[in-house]
Motif scaffolding. Structure first.
Motif, PDB file in Angstrom:
ATOM      1  N   MET A 231       0.816  -1.209   0.000  1.00  0.00           N
ATOM      2  CA  MET A 231       0.000   0.000   0.000  1.00  0.00           C
ATOM      3  C   MET A 231       0.852   1.263   0.000  1.00  0.00           C
ATOM      4  SD  MET A 231      -2.988  -1.145  -0.265  1.00  0.00           S
ATOM      5  CE  MET A 231      -3.844   0.414  -0.123  1.00  0.00           C
ATOM      6  N   ARG A 232       2.170   1.088  -0.022  1.00  0.00           N
ATOM      7  CA  ARG A 232       3.055   2.245   0.082  1.00  0.00           C
ATOM      8  C   ARG A 232       3.990   2.373  -1.115  1.00  0.00           C
ATOM      9  NH1 ARG A 232       5.293   2.149   6.152  1.00  0.00           N
ATOM     10  NH2 ARG A 232       5.450   4.392   5.768  1.00  0.00           N
ATOM     11  N   VAL A 233       3.694   1.648  -2.183  1.00  0.00           N
ATOM     12  CA  VAL A 233       4.542   1.719  -3.367  1.00  0.00           C
ATOM     13  C   VAL A 233       3.674   1.576  -4.615  1.00  0.00           C
ATOM     14  CG1 VAL A 233       5.004  -0.772  -3.354  1.00  0.00           C
ATOM     15  CG2 VAL A 233       6.604   0.774  -4.495  1.00  0.00           C
ATOM     16  N   GLY A 234       4.010   2.310  -5.655  1.00  0.00           N
ATOM     17  CA  GLY A 234       3.322   2.173  -6.931  1.00  0.00           C
ATOM     18  C   GLY A 234       1.916   2.763  -6.933  1.00  0.00           C
ATOM     19  N   GLU A 235       1.197   2.480  -8.010  1.00  0.00           N
ATOM     20  CA  GLU A 235      -0.150   3.000  -8.213  1.00  0.00           C
ATOM     21  C   GLU A 235      -1.165   1.915  -7.886  1.00  0.00           C
ATOM     22  OE1 GLU A 235      -0.500   4.686 -12.182  1.00  0.00           O
ATOM     23  OE2 GLU A 235       1.669   4.925 -12.239  1.00  0.00           O
ATOM     24  N   ILE A 236      -2.142   2.264  -7.042  1.00  0.00           N
ATOM     25  CA  ILE A 236      -3.153   1.286  -6.633  1.00  0.00           C
ATOM     26  C   ILE A 236      -3.887   0.716  -7.842  1.00  0.00           C
ATOM     27  CG2 ILE A 236      -5.359   1.037  -5.425  1.00  0.00           C
ATOM     28  CD1 ILE A 236      -4.372   2.807  -3.268  1.00  0.00           C
ATOM     29  N   LEU A 293      -0.208  16.957 -16.288  1.00  0.00           N
ATOM     30  CA  LEU A 293       0.880  17.127 -15.337  1.00  0.00           C
ATOM     31  C   LEU A 293       0.675  16.293 -14.090  1.00  0.00           C
ATOM     32  CD1 LEU A 293       1.322  21.009 -15.569  1.00  0.00           C
ATOM     33  CD2 LEU A 293       2.600  19.246 -16.801  1.00  0.00           C
ATOM     34  N   ALA A 294       0.342  15.022 -14.319  1.00  0.00           N
ATOM     35  CA  ALA A 294       0.064  14.135 -13.191  1.00  0.00           C
ATOM     36  C   ALA A 294       1.276  14.021 -12.297  1.00  0.00           C
ATOM     37  CB  ALA A 294      -0.341  12.744 -13.706  1.00  0.00           C
ATOM     38  N   GLN A 295       1.025  14.037 -11.000  1.00  0.00           N
ATOM     39  CA  GLN A 295       2.099  13.924 -10.034  1.00  0.00           C
ATOM     40  C   GLN A 295       2.399  12.452  -9.771  1.00  0.00           C
ATOM     41  OE1 GLN A 295       3.716  16.602  -8.755  1.00  0.00           O
ATOM     42  NE2 GLN A 295       2.506  17.763 -10.211  1.00  0.00           N
ATOM     43  N   PRO A 296       3.641  12.145  -9.351  1.00  0.00           N
ATOM     44  CA  PRO A 296       3.933  10.765  -9.000  1.00  0.00           C
ATOM     45  C   PRO A 296       3.084  10.318  -7.820  1.00  0.00           C
ATOM     46  CG  PRO A 296       5.952  12.115  -9.114  1.00  0.00           C
ATOM     47  CD  PRO A 296       4.791  13.039  -9.180  1.00  0.00           C
ATOM     48  N   PRO A 297       2.834   9.010  -7.688  1.00  0.00           N
ATOM     49  CA  PRO A 297       2.014   8.529  -6.585  1.00  0.00           C
ATOM     50  C   PRO A 297       2.635   8.888  -5.244  1.00  0.00           C
ATOM     51  CG  PRO A 297       3.198   6.720  -7.632  1.00  0.00           C
ATOM     52  CD  PRO A 297       3.383   7.914  -8.494  1.00  0.00           C
TER      53      PRO A 297
END
Length: 300
Positions: A231-236, A293-297
């Protein structure tokens, strides 16, 4: 070759599902022989000692947590305890694959909860997918029929608890070590179910039961740790579909260990739930690509 955050998250999700399902199988193998609270206390003792040693070696015990994270961890821990009780009670009274199939509604419930409580936007297509997914859950549960098992309600309550757990985990700051969260979860589970076990008659345990408790303890450590890390890495939206590998493990282990195989309607309901979840996640990823301009997760 460097592995992306999304690929790391997918591997962690698959590992988490495998660990939890092997733990479930070991625990279910003792259903009716050893009281649930006794099992949870013994598993908690072993898990807490091992996790504490690992956390100490990693230096996680020296971490200074932001004040807001303590409240989130209290909420997360309460949800974890509730999930353990409701899920295992259902598991001891229902086929492994049926309980796991109900849990596949989690991507839908998390999306809905994020919209209701975190005010995240949910379009009409995803809302329809959520409603269709819950129709699939009804096919699995089948209330009002001869096949209905009241313990399916416990499985649904477990889904609610896990939804709260995952959303609170997602909001933890990156400065809070995953192993520290795992240790607190284990201590809380051990303590609460230890107190509850004082009110039940303990059953004698032989080598088989002790071996199964030890096996469950090892797998639950992996399940706890991987479920926090994922739950703390990458895109859900990319990672969540790999949760469905748990259903494959449940069907395989349920058949091999207990001779269970889901009914046709259960399989149909599971397919609808999985399909709805996949569509919801597809819409999320598609909308994410359209955002300028999507921000990183964020790694909370």
């Amino acid at each position: 070759m460097t592995r992306s955050d999304n690929m790391t998250g997918a591997l962690l999700m698959m590992a988490s599902m495998a660990c939890f399902t092997f733990n479930d199988t070991a625990m279910k193998a003792m259903a009716g022989d050893v009281p649930l609270f006794q099992l949870l206390l013994l598993r908690g003792l072993i898990t807490t000692v091992l996790v504490a040693c690992i956390a100490w070696r990693m230096g996680a015990l020296k971490a200074r947590l932001p004040r807001r994270d303590w409240g989130l961890m209290a909420l997360r821990t309460a949800a974890e305890v509730g999930a353990a009780y409701f899920f295992l009670t259902a598991l001891f009274n229902m086929p492994l694959a049926n309980v796991t199939a109900i849990l596949q509604a989690l991507p839908l419930t998390i999306t809905l909860a994020a919209a209701l409580f975190l005010r995240e936007p949910v379009g009409w297509r995803r809302m329809v997918a959520i409603l269709v997914g819950f129709v699939g859950v009804l096919l699995i549960v089948r209330p009002g029929t001869d096949d209905f098992n009241f313990y399916a309600v416990y499985a649904l309550l477990a889904v609610c608890c896990v939804t709260v757990r995952d959303l609170s985990t997602r909001r933890l700051s990156k400065d809070t070590p995953s192993m520290f969260v795992t240790l607190l979860t284990s201590i809380a589970t051990m303590t609460i179910f230890g107190l509850l076990s004082l009110g039940v008659d303990w059953a004698p345990m032989g080598a088989r039961e002790l071996g199964l408790v030890g096996t469950a303890s090892l797998f639950i450590i992996g399940g706890y740790l991987f479920s926090i890390m994922v739950m703390r890495v990458g895109e859900i939206s990319f990672i969540a579909p790999f949760r469905y590998t748990g259903l494959l493990w449940a069907m395989l282990l349920g058949f091999l260990a207990f001779g269970e195989w889901p009914a046709t309607l259960t399989l149909l309901g599971a397919a609808i739930v999985v399909g709805s979840g996949l569509f919801t996640l597809y819409r999320e990823s598609k909308l994410g690509r359209k955002r300028p301009l999507a921000q990183p997760p964020r790694r909370h």
